[in-house]
Design an enzyme around this catalytic site. Structure first.
Site, PDB file in Angstrom:
ATOM      1  N   THR A  46      39.233  34.458  41.461  1.00  0.00           N
ATOM      2  CA  THR A  46      40.298  35.455  41.534  1.00  0.00           C
ATOM      3  C   THR A  46      41.009  35.326  42.886  1.00  0.00           C
ATOM      4  O   THR A  46      40.455  34.752  43.826  1.00  0.00           O
ATOM      5  CB  THR A  46      39.733  36.876  41.319  1.00  0.00           C
ATOM      6  OG1 THR A  46      38.718  37.112  42.288  1.00  0.00           O
ATOM      7  CG2 THR A  46      39.158  37.043  39.915  1.00  0.00           C
ATOM      8  N   THR A  48      42.106  37.066  45.821  1.00  0.00           N
ATOM      9  CA  THR A  48      41.574  37.418  47.142  1.00  0.00           C
ATOM     10  C   THR A  48      40.217  36.768  47.366  1.00  0.00           C
ATOM     11  O   THR A  48      39.916  36.291  48.464  1.00  0.00           O
ATOM     12  CB  THR A  48      41.473  38.945  47.309  1.00  0.00           C
ATOM     13  OG1 THR A  48      42.788  39.504  47.150  1.00  0.00           O
ATOM     14  CG2 THR A  48      40.918  39.337  48.662  1.00  0.00           C
ATOM     15  N   CYS A  49      39.414  36.721  46.327  1.00  0.00           N
ATOM     16  CA  CYS A  49      38.075  36.135  46.440  1.00  0.00           C
ATOM     17  C   CYS A  49      38.155  34.652  46.811  1.00  0.00           C
ATOM     18  O   CYS A  49      37.377  34.172  47.641  1.00  0.00           O
ATOM     19  CB  CYS A  49      37.315  36.305  45.124  1.00  0.00           C
ATOM     20  SG  CYS A  49      37.205  38.015  44.565  1.00  0.00           S
ATOM     21  N   SER A  50      39.093  33.945  46.208  1.00  0.00           N
ATOM     22  CA  SER A  50      39.224  32.499  46.432  1.00  0.00           C
ATOM     23  C   SER A  50      40.000  32.152  47.694  1.00  0.00           C
ATOM     24  O   SER A  50      39.727  31.147  48.335  1.00  0.00           O
ATOM     25  CB  SER A  50      39.911  31.841  45.231  1.00  0.00           C
ATOM     26  OG  SER A  50      39.070  31.882  44.107  1.00  0.00           O
ATOM     27  N   LEU A  54      35.451  34.141  49.988  1.00  0.00           N
ATOM     28  CA  LEU A  54      34.522  33.012  50.030  1.00  0.00           C
ATOM     29  C   LEU A  54      34.852  32.050  51.170  1.00  0.00           C
ATOM     30  O   LEU A  54      33.950  31.668  51.925  1.00  0.00           O
ATOM     31  CB  LEU A  54      34.493  32.292  48.677  1.00  0.00           C
ATOM     32  CG  LEU A  54      33.595  31.054  48.586  1.00  0.00           C
ATOM     33  CD1 LEU A  54      32.152  31.356  48.962  1.00  0.00           C
ATOM     34  CD2 LEU A  54      33.682  30.454  47.176  1.00  0.00           C
TER      35      LEU A  54
END
Length: 161
Positions: A46, A48-50, A54
């Site tokens: 997703t 923001t996560c990517s 992370l």
């Protein structure tokens, strides 16, 4: 009830993404006698996560280890195959351990689940980070919905100094 600083991590079996495929790992194996920086994302791949979450932990993995963190763990309510592929795409190998909580059992035991059904994602984990020392929560940083600040690698690094 939501977990808080000073609480013991609940017992659960999670699935670790590994070169050999999905491998069960208990919370006791993961946390007992160790210092672990754990962060949770609502979904692999997703935005923001990517783009931020992370990569922040991948890029700062050496700094975490120099501050006494034994392992950095990323957890998400996804399957181990997705977590493994996401870890490879983010060059997380040997820096961040990718863990699947496919049925959200651990996330629910923490009291940190959220309902993302309106986005077609079902039950997911909230965005958070925590520092766990010998199975006990030493720091807990839970984001407000839609935010990305207190669960970042940079924020957690400040808590280690």
């Amino acid at each position: 009830m939501t977990i808080k600083v000073g609480d013991t991590i609940p017992s659960a079996t999670l699935i670790k993404a590994s070169e050999a495929g999905p491998a069960p790992i208990t919370t006791a194996e993961l946390f007992d006698g160790r210092t672990v920086a754990l962060f949770s994302v609502p979904g692999a791949f997703t935005p923001t996560c990517s783009a931020k979450h992370l990569p922040g932990f991948v890029n700062n993995s050496g700094a975490f280890k120099s501050q006494g963190v034994d392992e950095i763990v990323c957890i998400s309510v996804n399957d181990a195959f997705v977590m493994g592929a996401w870890g490879k795409s983010a060059s997380a190998d040997d820096k961040v351990t990718m863990i699947a909580d496919g049925n959200a059992e651990f996330t629910k035991a923490l009291g940190l689940e959220m309902d993302a059904s309106k986005f077609g994602m079902g039950i997911r984990g909230q965005r958070f980070s925590m520092l766990v020392k010998n199975g006990v929560v030493a720091q807990l940083n839970v984001e407000e919905p839609g935010a990305f600040a207190v669960s970042s690698a940079e924020h957690m690094m400040g808590q280690l100094a």
